[in-house]
Enzyme design. Structure first.
Site, short mmCIF file in Angstrom:
data_model
loop_
_atom_site.label_atom_id
_atom_site.label_comp_id
_atom_site.label_asym_id
_atom_site.label_seq_id
_atom_site.Cartn_x
_atom_site.Cartn_y
_atom_site.Cartn_z
N SER A 166 24.19 12.16 83.96
CA SER A 166 25.17 12.38 85.02
C SER A 166 26.63 12.25 84.57
CB SER A 166 24.92 11.39 86.17
OG SER A 166 25.00 10.08 85.69
N THR A 225 28.19 8.61 88.86
CA THR A 225 29.50 8.66 88.21
C THR A 225 29.81 7.31 87.59
OG1 THR A 225 30.26 10.11 89.98
CG2 THR A 225 31.98 8.98 88.74
N THR A 275 32.40 12.16 85.22
CA THR A 275 31.08 12.60 85.70
C THR A 275 30.81 14.04 85.28
OG1 THR A 275 29.69 12.79 87.69
CG2 THR A 275 31.95 13.50 87.90
N ARG A 323 32.24 24.32 91.19
CA ARG A 323 32.35 23.18 92.12
C ARG A 323 33.03 21.98 91.43
NH1 ARG A 323 30.54 17.56 92.25
NH2 ARG A 323 30.32 16.98 94.43
N GLY A 344 34.04 17.90 92.23
CA GLY A 344 33.78 16.80 93.17
C GLY A 344 34.98 15.89 93.34
N THR A 374 31.60 6.54 93.83
CA THR A 374 30.47 7.25 93.25
C THR A 374 29.64 7.80 94.41
OG1 THR A 374 28.52 7.04 91.82
CG2 THR A 374 29.08 5.12 93.13
N GLY A 375 28.84 8.80 94.11
CA GLY A 375 28.01 9.38 95.16
C GLY A 375 28.45 10.78 95.50
N1 GLY Z 1 30.81 11.73 92.66
C1 GLY Z 1 30.55 12.74 91.74
C2 GLY Z 1 30.49 14.07 92.30
O1 GLY Z 1 30.17 14.25 93.46
O2 GLY Z 1 30.76 15.00 91.57
#
Ligand code: GLY
Length: 329
Positions: free
Chosen positions: A88, A190, A208, A218, A220, A241-242
């Protein structure tokens, strides 16, 4: 929610816990109330998930020898970026749905200087590119091809970041997913880190590979200052994170720091930010978000939507994993 989406939601929550299980870390004791142990301590570092322990060790080498928080957070998260067994972050990160590993990262010091890269390919250490954006350019964010060109101009090497394991996982996903755009319910996590050095200066970093099998392009929350990370020497710092989309919609890390500015403890501030996400997302039970925070006094805290989130707290003589409280059991 249809069956596939429901499955993915459960898998997401499960995999977030499974990727960095708090319970699998045996080298440390859990501290139920880290604040009591950390108030007034300098240096201090916190980072997300079980792999935060490793990252903290790298950061503490810098901090314990009197180094700067900014150097510590960069060195700390680089350890996780280089670890191919982690799917990740950095090298070995799971690719987007077209098979490209695209990385997001940012870094910020307590004085408000910051740098960031989004959707960067072929470079193992996006956090270092982010730092160079901060220090060598008049800009804050570079994206995609431009970020890659900049990294190469800075002498970094172009590498293949897709490991055999990640490629195999992606090919398996392709068989089931058939390129259907399933947004917001995919596995991810992350490394976010905040440090306080012996001089009392703070800094943070966040890096991440983003959502596994995300749409191409995309980005984040992690490289967005205020969303994935925010630091202010006068108050403290926070990282997220998340599910990045939920953090972006609420500018979560900035919110946590501003709540601390108003007097909330780090844990209370993280909890408020999670409640803000809940209030804006009817489907909040379908995804995970966790925040960590540290204030100038050396108090630390974290909070998440779902159980299973933990963060590592490192100081001069200890480095331990703390289980975060959560909204849902
Ligand atoms: N928190 C990492 C992401 O959604 O890319």
């Amino acid at each position: 929610m249809n069956t596939r989406r429901k499955f993915l939601a459960q898998a997401t929550i499960g995999s977030l816990a499974a990727m960095s299980p708090v319970s699998s870390i045996s080298c440390t004791d859990r501290a139920e109330n880290p604040d009591e142990k950390t108030i007034g301590k300098k240096p201090l570092v916190i980072s997300t998930w079980g792999f935060g322990l490793q990252a903290n060790e790298g950061a503490l080498k810098v901090l314990n020898s009197g180094g700067k928080a900014l150097d510590a957070v960069e060195q700390g998260v680089r350890i996780i970026e280089a670890d191919g067994s982690n799917s990740s972050v950095g090298y070995g990160g799971l690719p987007d749905r077209e098979g490209h590993v695209t990385l997001d990262a940012c870094i910020m010091d307590g004085g408000g200087m910051c740098g960031s890269v989004c959707a960067l390919e072929h470079i193992v250490h996006p956090v270092t590119v982010a730092r160079k954006v901060m220090e060598q350019t008049p800009h804050v964010i570079l994206v995609g091809e431009g970020a890659l060109q900049f990294a190469l101009a800075q002498g970094m090497k172009k590498e293949n970041l897709l490991t055999k394991e990640s490629e195999a996982a992606w090919k398996e996903w392709l068989e089931e997913a058939k390129y259907k755009p399933i947004i917001n319910i995919e596995n991810h996590d992350t490394i976010g880190m905040v440090a306080l050095d012996k001089n009392g200066d703070m800094a943070g970093a966040c890096t991440t590979s983003g959502l596994a099998y995300k749409m191409r392009g995309r980005v984040g929350d992690s490289p967005i200052i205020g969303a994935g990370l925010y630091v202010d020497n006068e108050v403290g710092g926070a990282a997220a994170t998340g599910l990045g989309e939920a953090v972006l919609r609420t500018l979560g890390s900035f919110l946590v720091v501003e709540l601390m500015r108003q007097g909330k403890s780090p844990k209370e501030a993280c909890r408020e930010a999670v409640l803000r996400i809940k209030s804006k997302h009817a489907n909040y039970k379908d995804f995970q978000v966790g925040f960590i925070a540290m204030n100038k006094k050396g108090e630390t805290g974290g909070f998440s939507i779902h159980e299973g989130f933990g963060y590592a707290v490192g100081s001069e003589h200890s480095n331990e994993l703390v289980k975060a409280e959560s909204l849902l059991e």
